[in-house]
Motif scaffolding. Sequence first.
Motif, PDB file in Angstrom:
ATOM      1  N   MET A   2       0.765  -0.915  -0.121  1.00 42.50           N
ATOM      2  CA  MET A   2       0.041  -0.053  -0.150  1.00 42.50           C
ATOM      3  C   MET A   2       0.825   1.148  -0.101  1.00 42.50           C
ATOM      4  SD  MET A   2      -2.803  -1.239   2.965  1.00 42.50           S
ATOM      5  CE  MET A   2      -3.937  -0.290   2.646  1.00 42.50           C
ATOM      6  N   THR A   3       0.369   2.328  -0.611  1.00 44.18           N
ATOM      7  CA  THR A   3       0.949   3.587  -0.590  1.00 44.18           C
ATOM      8  C   THR A   3       0.486   4.204   0.815  1.00 44.18           C
ATOM      9  OG1 THR A   3      -0.796   4.801  -1.539  1.00 44.18           O
ATOM     10  CG2 THR A   3       0.809   3.976  -2.990  1.00 44.18           C
ATOM     11  N   PRO A   4       1.563   5.259   1.029  1.00 45.17           N
ATOM     12  CA  PRO A   4       1.195   5.993   2.263  1.00 45.17           C
ATOM     13  C   PRO A   4      -0.154   6.611   2.377  1.00 45.17           C
ATOM     14  CG  PRO A   4       3.422   6.284   1.714  1.00 45.17           C
ATOM     15  CD  PRO A   4       2.771   5.625   0.624  1.00 45.17           C
ATOM     16  N   GLU A   5      -0.560   7.155   0.896  1.00 42.08           N
ATOM     17  CA  GLU A   5      -1.939   7.348   1.018  1.00 42.08           C
ATOM     18  C   GLU A   5      -3.042   6.340   1.129  1.00 42.08           C
ATOM     19  OE1 GLU A   5       0.884  10.161  -0.719  1.00 42.08           O
ATOM     20  OE2 GLU A   5       0.505   8.052  -1.021  1.00 42.08           O
ATOM     21  N   ASP A   6      -2.744   5.203   0.807  1.00 38.19           N
ATOM     22  CA  ASP A   6      -3.644   4.199   0.880  1.00 38.19           C
ATOM     23  C   ASP A   6      -3.871   3.688   2.513  1.00 38.19           C
ATOM     24  OD1 ASP A   6      -4.120   3.676  -1.789  1.00 38.19           O
ATOM     25  OD2 ASP A   6      -2.467   2.291  -2.021  1.00 38.19           O
ATOM     26  N   MET A   7      -2.642   3.541   3.038  1.00 41.85           N
ATOM     27  CA  MET A   7      -2.652   3.231   4.420  1.00 41.85           C
ATOM     28  C   MET A   7      -3.380   4.553   5.267  1.00 41.85           C
ATOM     29  SD  MET A   7       1.434   2.308   4.688  1.00 41.85           S
ATOM     30  CE  MET A   7       1.558   1.722   6.348  1.00 41.85           C
ATOM     31  N   ALA A   8      -3.152   5.585   4.942  1.00 44.84           N
ATOM     32  CA  ALA A   8      -4.129   6.692   5.630  1.00 44.84           C
ATOM     33  C   ALA A   8      -5.398   6.505   5.452  1.00 44.84           C
ATOM     34  CB  ALA A   8      -3.465   8.028   5.126  1.00 44.84           C
ATOM     35  N   ALA A   9      -5.921   6.307   4.263  1.00 42.21           N
ATOM     36  CA  ALA A   9      -7.390   6.000   4.001  1.00 42.21           C
ATOM     37  C   ALA A   9      -7.875   5.054   4.548  1.00 42.21           C
ATOM     38  CB  ALA A   9      -7.487   5.715   2.484  1.00 42.21           C
ATOM     39  N   LEU A  10      -7.110   3.974   5.092  1.00 47.52           N
ATOM     40  CA  LEU A  10      -7.779   2.617   5.625  1.00 47.52           C
ATOM     41  C   LEU A  10      -7.704   3.039   6.998  1.00 47.52           C
ATOM     42  CD1 LEU A  10      -8.721  -0.259   5.704  1.00 47.52           C
ATOM     43  CD2 LEU A  10      -6.456  -1.050   5.848  1.00 47.52           C
ATOM     44  N   HIS A  11      -6.541   3.661   7.929  1.00 52.26           N
ATOM     45  CA  HIS A  11      -6.378   4.230   8.947  1.00 52.26           C
ATOM     46  C   HIS A  11      -7.593   5.063   9.335  1.00 52.26           C
ATOM     47  CE1 HIS A  11      -4.202   5.428  12.527  1.00 52.26           C
ATOM     48  NE2 HIS A  11      -3.738   4.171  12.708  1.00 52.26           N
ATOM     49  N   ALA A  12      -7.911   5.931   8.420  1.00 50.99           N
ATOM     50  CA  ALA A  12      -9.162   6.741   8.807  1.00 50.99           C
ATOM     51  C   ALA A  12     -10.601   5.956   9.012  1.00 50.99           C
ATOM     52  CB  ALA A  12      -9.264   7.782   7.741  1.00 50.99           C
TER      53      ALA A  12
END
Length: 133
Positions: A2-12
């Motif tokens: 996952m990209t950092p953006e993908d990780m941030a979206a899932l984390h949210a």
Amino acid sequence: MMTPEDMAALHAQCFQAAPRPWSAQEFAAYAQDTNVLIRFIEGGFGVVRVIADEAELLTLAVDPARRRQGLGDALVQSLCTGAKVAGAQDMFLEVAADNAAACALYSKHGFARVGRRPAYYAGTDALVLRRAM
């Protein structure tokens, strides 16, 4: 992966209020940190920091639509193995006291309560858990 953006979206999706979701910039910084292990599985990820002989599970996120399918279990196992290979003798984490599913998952992997932080997560206590590696 996952990209950092993908990780941030899932984390949210997983942490809407407390603790606050992490940003893509925070995940990008962790990805560059040589003391940090990030493990991915389709539908989730986990982040552990290992310093000297101690590891800390910083976050674990599993897509809410994919929970109860063993993803969290596989991630915790992978993170514990990775931390042990990196030299950790003990691993610590904090979990919301009212998160029964997460508490059960960590208990299954040998984590035991060693402390409590009152009102740590927006009024909810955090349990501090430890596992000998």
